[in-house]
Design a protein around this motif. Sequence first.
Motif, mmCIF file in Angstrom:
data_model
loop_
_atom_site.group_PDB
_atom_site.id
_atom_site.type_symbol
_atom_site.label_atom_id
_atom_site.label_comp_id
_atom_site.label_asym_id
_atom_site.label_seq_id
_atom_site.Cartn_x
_atom_site.Cartn_y
_atom_site.Cartn_z
ATOM 1 N N LEU A 91 -7.009 1.357 -0.174
ATOM 2 C CA LEU A 91 -7.150 1.991 1.145
ATOM 3 C C LEU A 91 -7.454 3.489 1.029
ATOM 4 O O LEU A 91 -8.075 4.069 1.906
ATOM 5 N N ASP A 92 -7.020 4.085 -0.094
ATOM 6 C CA ASP A 92 -7.289 5.520 -0.286
ATOM 7 C C ASP A 92 -8.784 5.807 -0.411
ATOM 8 O O ASP A 92 -9.218 6.947 -0.254
ATOM 9 N N ASP A 93 -9.575 4.795 -0.749
ATOM 10 C CA ASP A 93 -11.011 4.996 -0.962
ATOM 11 C C ASP A 93 -11.835 4.869 0.319
ATOM 12 O O ASP A 93 -13.052 5.069 0.288
ATOM 13 N N VAL A 94 -11.197 4.498 1.438
ATOM 14 C CA VAL A 94 -11.962 4.328 2.676
ATOM 15 C C VAL A 94 -12.495 5.693 3.135
ATOM 16 O O VAL A 94 -11.729 6.637 3.328
ATOM 17 N N ALA A 95 -13.826 5.770 3.298
ATOM 18 C CA ALA A 95 -14.440 7.028 3.728
ATOM 19 C C ALA A 95 -14.447 7.143 5.243
ATOM 20 O O ALA A 95 -14.360 8.238 5.792
ATOM 21 N N GLU A 96 -14.592 5.985 5.901
ATOM 22 C CA GLU A 96 -14.692 6.010 7.362
ATOM 23 C C GLU A 96 -14.346 4.638 7.913
ATOM 24 O O GLU A 96 -14.580 3.616 7.261
ATOM 25 N N VAL A 97 -13.800 4.616 9.135
ATOM 26 C CA VAL A 97 -13.546 3.379 9.867
ATOM 27 C C VAL A 97 -14.434 3.381 11.112
ATOM 28 O O VAL A 97 -14.480 4.379 11.835
ATOM 29 N N VAL A 98 -15.124 2.268 11.346
ATOM 30 C CA VAL A 98 -15.858 2.087 12.602
ATOM 31 C C VAL A 98 -15.260 0.876 13.301
ATOM 32 O O VAL A 98 -15.075 -0.183 12.680
ATOM 33 N N LEU A 99 -14.925 1.040 14.589
ATOM 34 C CA LEU A 99 -14.295 -0.036 15.364
ATOM 35 C C LEU A 99 -15.331 -0.695 16.265
ATOM 36 O O LEU A 99 -16.083 -0.005 16.962
ATOM 37 N N THR A 100 -15.356 -2.052 16.277
ATOM 38 C CA THR A 100 -16.300 -2.749 17.157
ATOM 39 C C THR A 100 -15.887 -2.611 18.620
ATOM 40 O O THR A 100 -16.736 -2.521 19.500
ATOM 41 N N HIS A 101 -14.568 -2.624 18.875
ATOM 42 C CA HIS A 101 -14.051 -2.462 20.231
ATOM 43 C C HIS A 101 -12.550 -2.216 20.142
ATOM 44 O O HIS A 101 -11.995 -2.192 19.049
ATOM 45 N N HIS A 102 -11.880 -2.017 21.293
ATOM 46 C CA HIS A 102 -10.536 -1.442 21.277
ATOM 47 C C HIS A 102 -9.412 -2.476 21.235
ATOM 48 O O HIS A 102 -8.242 -2.085 21.233
ATOM 49 N N HIS A 103 -9.709 -3.787 21.187
ATOM 50 C CA HIS A 103 -8.631 -4.785 21.243
ATOM 51 C C HIS A 103 -7.733 -4.703 20.003
ATOM 52 O O HIS A 103 -8.197 -4.407 18.899
ATOM 53 N N GLY A 104 -6.445 -5.049 20.221
ATOM 54 C CA GLY A 104 -5.424 -4.854 19.203
ATOM 55 C C GLY A 104 -5.718 -5.536 17.881
ATOM 56 O O GLY A 104 -5.416 -4.991 16.812
ATOM 57 N N ASP A 105 -6.312 -6.739 17.931
ATOM 58 C CA ASP A 105 -6.562 -7.467 16.683
ATOM 59 C C ASP A 105 -7.691 -6.836 15.870
ATOM 60 O O ASP A 105 -7.999 -7.293 14.774
ATOM 61 N N HIS A 106 -8.279 -5.746 16.389
ATOM 62 C CA HIS A 106 -9.317 -5.004 15.667
ATOM 63 C C HIS A 106 -8.875 -3.585 15.320
ATOM 64 O O HIS A 106 -9.444 -2.973 14.415
ATOM 65 N N VAL A 107 -7.860 -3.078 16.039
ATOM 66 C CA VAL A 107 -7.476 -1.665 15.846
ATOM 67 C C VAL A 107 -6.040 -1.471 15.367
ATOM 68 O O VAL A 107 -5.698 -0.381 14.895
ATOM 69 N N ASP A 108 -5.188 -2.494 15.477
ATOM 70 C CA ASP A 108 -3.771 -2.261 15.156
ATOM 71 C C ASP A 108 -3.568 -1.844 13.695
ATOM 72 O O ASP A 108 -2.644 -1.085 13.382
ATOM 73 N N GLY A 109 -4.436 -2.323 12.797
ATOM 74 C CA GLY A 109 -4.329 -1.958 11.379
ATOM 75 C C GLY A 109 -4.622 -0.501 11.084
ATOM 76 O O GLY A 109 -4.446 -0.044 9.952
ATOM 77 N N LEU A 110 -5.046 0.261 12.103
ATOM 78 C CA LEU A 110 -5.284 1.702 11.900
ATOM 79 C C LEU A 110 -4.041 2.420 11.394
ATOM 80 O O LEU A 110 -4.147 3.483 10.784
ATOM 81 N N VAL A 111 -2.851 1.850 11.664
ATOM 82 C CA VAL A 111 -1.618 2.507 11.191
ATOM 83 C C VAL A 111 -1.605 2.640 9.664
ATOM 84 O O VAL A 111 -0.855 3.450 9.126
ATOM 85 N N HIS A 112 -2.461 1.860 8.985
ATOM 86 C CA HIS A 112 -2.480 1.896 7.520
ATOM 87 C C HIS A 112 -3.564 2.814 6.950
ATOM 88 O O HIS A 112 -3.691 2.914 5.730
ATOM 89 N N VAL A 113 -4.384 3.427 7.804
ATOM 90 C CA VAL A 113 -5.582 4.127 7.320
ATOM 91 C C VAL A 113 -5.526 5.601 7.697
ATOM 92 O O VAL A 113 -5.154 5.951 8.816
ATOM 93 N N ARG A 114 -5.949 6.449 6.755
ATOM 94 C CA ARG A 114 -5.982 7.887 7.043
ATOM 95 C C ARG A 114 -7.394 8.406 7.271
ATOM 96 O O ARG A 114 -7.574 9.546 7.670
ATOM 97 N N ALA A 115 -8.397 7.605 7.022
ATOM 98 C CA ALA A 115 -9.789 8.067 7.100
ATOM 99 C C ALA A 115 -10.193 8.345 8.553
ATOM 100 O O ALA A 115 -9.549 7.873 9.487
ATOM 101 N N PRO A 116 -11.288 9.111 8.738
ATOM 102 C CA PRO A 116 -11.797 9.329 10.096
ATOM 103 C C PRO A 116 -12.216 8.011 10.751
ATOM 104 O O PRO A 116 -12.653 7.084 10.067
#
Length: 264
Positions: A91-116
């Motif tokens: 996860l430390d290697d993630v340069a960027e996150v792009v979200l398809t849409h705002h629903h929880g099953d697509h965004v809740d894992g953001l708690v694990h990511v520090r990238a933009p």
Amino acid sequence: MRIHALNTGSVHVKHAFLFPSAGARRQLDLFLPGPWSDPLPILCWAVEHDGRLLLVDTGETASVRNVPFARFEVSPDQELPAAFAAAGLSLDDVAEVVLTHHHGDHVDGLVHVRAPVRMAEDELRFVATAFPRLMRRVLRQPLPAGFAPQPLVLNSGPFGAFARSRTLSEDGRIVAVDTPGHTPGHISVICIDDGGRHVMLAGDVTDTLEQLHSRRADAVGPDPSVHVATLDVVLAHCAEHPTVYLPSHDPESVARLEGAVTVS
Ligand SMILES: [Zn+2]
Ligand SMILES: [Zn+2]
């Protein structure tokens, strides 16, 4: 380029979610008793390209609550860190996150990511309006703590059949395209693989390839006509370019990715 499917658990949805009734019952049926589907995966995607790691969506977490039309099965050992480890990624290697849409099953894992993080500006606008705010409260589905994506502006011109797009890699082989319907600002990410195929990370454009071929709007999108128009654009794109179509909850997506199976 290497595309990894990351599975962060599964979800059962009501039959009425996959095969909505017409008219007023389209959304009402979601809240009435009815049969449930088999478990569907909750996928997100890591794309390794040009020494850069892009994460498309972030999957679900074990803290998710069920809603009247979806029952989740997510354990802590299925969340993003475990899915990354299973794929041999960090996860430390993630340069960027792009979200398809705002629903929880697509965004809740953001708690694990520090990238933009970026999400389409239309989706960001929609998230702030009254109806989705009310639904998040009623369904007890809050956005994850610190949720603050930067707006992704689709200003790179048309791409294939899509009227609006935004290039996500320097060489133009990773592109976000406009796919409204499931939500008003939903986007998909198309990766042109080493064989020239368009691998479409389709989020919730549809739940299955069958739904795409059937041109069937889903039960949750605010305007079914917008959704069907997008499905026609996706089908037109698939007719012009060999496309591997990968919805987030299609039980066949991983096999289609591994087999480079294009839409025919
Ligand atoms: Zn969704
Ligand atoms: Zn979803």
